[in-house]
Every structure is written in structure tokens, then in C-alpha cells.
Design a protein around this motif. Structure first.
Motif, PDB file in Angstrom:
ATOM      1  N   LEU A 260       1.823  -5.546   3.883  1.00  0.00           N
ATOM      2  CA  LEU A 260       1.100  -6.326   4.928  1.00  0.00           C
ATOM      3  C   LEU A 260       1.271  -7.593   4.627  1.00  0.00           C
ATOM      4  O   LEU A 260       1.175  -8.193   3.571  1.00  0.00           O
ATOM      5  CB  LEU A 260      -0.374  -5.878   4.615  1.00  0.00           C
ATOM      6  CG  LEU A 260      -1.423  -6.798   5.362  1.00  0.00           C
ATOM      7  CD1 LEU A 260      -1.476  -6.351   6.922  1.00  0.00           C
ATOM      8  CD2 LEU A 260      -2.756  -6.398   4.775  1.00  0.00           C
TER       9      LEU A 260
ATOM     10  N   TYR B 149       0.862  -1.301   0.130  1.00  0.00           N
ATOM     11  CA  TYR B 149       0.151   0.031   0.073  1.00  0.00           C
ATOM     12  C   TYR B 149       0.880   1.418   0.134  1.00  0.00           C
ATOM     13  O   TYR B 149       1.920   1.120   0.577  1.00  0.00           O
ATOM     14  CB  TYR B 149      -0.750  -0.120   1.502  1.00  0.00           C
ATOM     15  CG  TYR B 149      -1.728  -1.115   1.399  1.00  0.00           C
ATOM     16  CD1 TYR B 149      -2.993  -1.279   0.518  1.00  0.00           C
ATOM     17  CD2 TYR B 149      -1.187  -2.371   1.862  1.00  0.00           C
ATOM     18  CE1 TYR B 149      -3.786  -2.503   0.717  1.00  0.00           C
ATOM     19  CE2 TYR B 149      -1.880  -3.455   2.111  1.00  0.00           C
ATOM     20  CZ  TYR B 149      -3.428  -3.577   1.538  1.00  0.00           C
ATOM     21  OH  TYR B 149      -4.024  -4.547   1.392  1.00  0.00           O
TER      22      TYR B 149
ATOM     23  N   VAL C  66      -5.345   1.400   4.311  1.00  0.00           N
ATOM     24  CA  VAL C  66      -4.858   0.085   4.440  1.00  0.00           C
ATOM     25  C   VAL C  66      -6.383  -0.835   4.764  1.00  0.00           C
ATOM     26  O   VAL C  66      -7.418  -0.147   4.992  1.00  0.00           O
ATOM     27  CB  VAL C  66      -4.086  -0.314   5.872  1.00  0.00           C
ATOM     28  CG1 VAL C  66      -2.615   0.340   5.336  1.00  0.00           C
ATOM     29  CG2 VAL C  66      -4.592   0.280   6.894  1.00  0.00           C
TER      30      VAL C  66
END
Length: 174
Positions: free
Chosen positions: A172, A46, A114
Motif C-alpha cells: 500500500l 500486507y 488490508v
């Protein structure tokens, strides 16, 4: 004339179904390629493209925060676990570090968010670490975004200093 119209409609229907099926297969193949690439990396990305290489652990960043004074910044990247995330948009998250405080992470220029369901997941963030003062109004806003009770929100009555981080990119872990 009616036969000609019916024949044309049937041909159009067959072509539309075939075209739709081809697009579906193409989309499935694209998803498989993306999943394969992401699995090889083991991260979803991201914001700006960053690397997990060189990221320090949560203990090391906690030590760095202890050395900071208001107004100081450190360009760094670190790995931690998500303790909380904005339930409205995914526009902030709190990361766990040793000690009594979390690190409050915002995203550079509000350019990315996110997922809203990543509590307990591991992330790597890259950006700038600093200490900031958070007003009562902002604390209440964040508490509301985090889904806190009205009682918890109303108990916020004083500004506080917190460990903050402005991330230009987040990885992530999958």
C-alpha cells in the motif's frame, strides 16, 4: 510500621512510574524506526513480502485479462488504484483497470487483510490473475460488505464472470 508501609508504597509508585515512562520512550523510538523504514520503502506491506519492482501497470493487466479464458491463470504483479474495499474486515478489494470492469482481489488462504479505508490509494498486488464466475449469493454478500443499499443488493439477480486476482502480498503506497 505504618511509616515503613507508606515508604514502600511510595517507592513502588516511583519505580512503576519510571518503568512506565521508560516503556513509553522505548515504544516511541520503535514507532519512529518503523516509520523511517516504511518511509524509505514508501509502502506498507500486507501478506507475503513482495516487491514493487517489475509490477506492470493497470493498462497492461487489462490487456492480459482480455486474453484469459475461464480456467486460465497468470502469475503476475501489477499496480492500480483501490476502488472499493470490504468495510467489515478489509478481506477483499476492487482495483481499477481501464474498461468497464474492476479486478476483484481476495487474499491467499484468507491469511491477511488490508485497511478498510484505502479507497483511492495506490497498491501493488502480487499473485494470480484469472476469470471467475460469481454466484448471485456471493455478489449480494460482497455488495453488503461494500456498504451498498438494500435496493442495490436486491437488484442482483444473475451470476456473472469477473476479473479476479488471488493476492499473496499487497503493498500500500503511503
Amino acid at each position: 510500621m505504618k511509616k515503613l508501609i507508606y515508604s514502600a508504597l511510595i517507592c513502588c509508585s516511583i519505580l512503576a512510574c519510571k518503568n512506565s515512562e521508560e516503556k513509553k520512550v522505548e515504544a516511541e523510538n520503535t514507532v519512529e524506526v518503523q516509520e523511517k523504514e516504511n518511509n524509505e520503502l514508501a509502502y506498507a506491506s500486507y501478506g507475503e513480502e513482495i516487491s514493487a519492482e517489475g509490477a506492470v501497470d493497470a493498462e497492461a493487466i487489462a490487456e492480459d485479462y482480455k486474453k484469459l479464458k475461464p480456467g486460465d491463470t497468470i502469475a503476475t504483479s501489477f499496480t492500480s488504484t483501490v476502488n472499493a474495499v470490504c468495510k467489515m474486515k478489509g478481506c477483499w478489494m476492487d482495483l481499477e483497470i481501464p474498461g468497464d470492469e474492476d479486478v476483484s482481489v481476495k487474499f491467499k488462504n484468507y491469511e491477511f487483510f488490508v485497511p478498510k479505508d484505502i479507497e483511492g490509494k495506490e497498491v501493488v498486488v502480487e499473485g494470480k490473475a484469472f476469470i471467475q464466475e460469481v454466484s448471485v449469493e456471493d455478489q449480494k454478500h460482497y455488495a453488503k460488505d461494500a456498504g451498498k443499499s438494500e435496493e442495490e443488493i436486491q437488484s442482483i439477480t444473475e451470476p456473472k464472470h469477473e476479473f479476479a486476482f488471488l493476492a499473496n502480498g499487497v503493498l500500500l503506497k503511503k
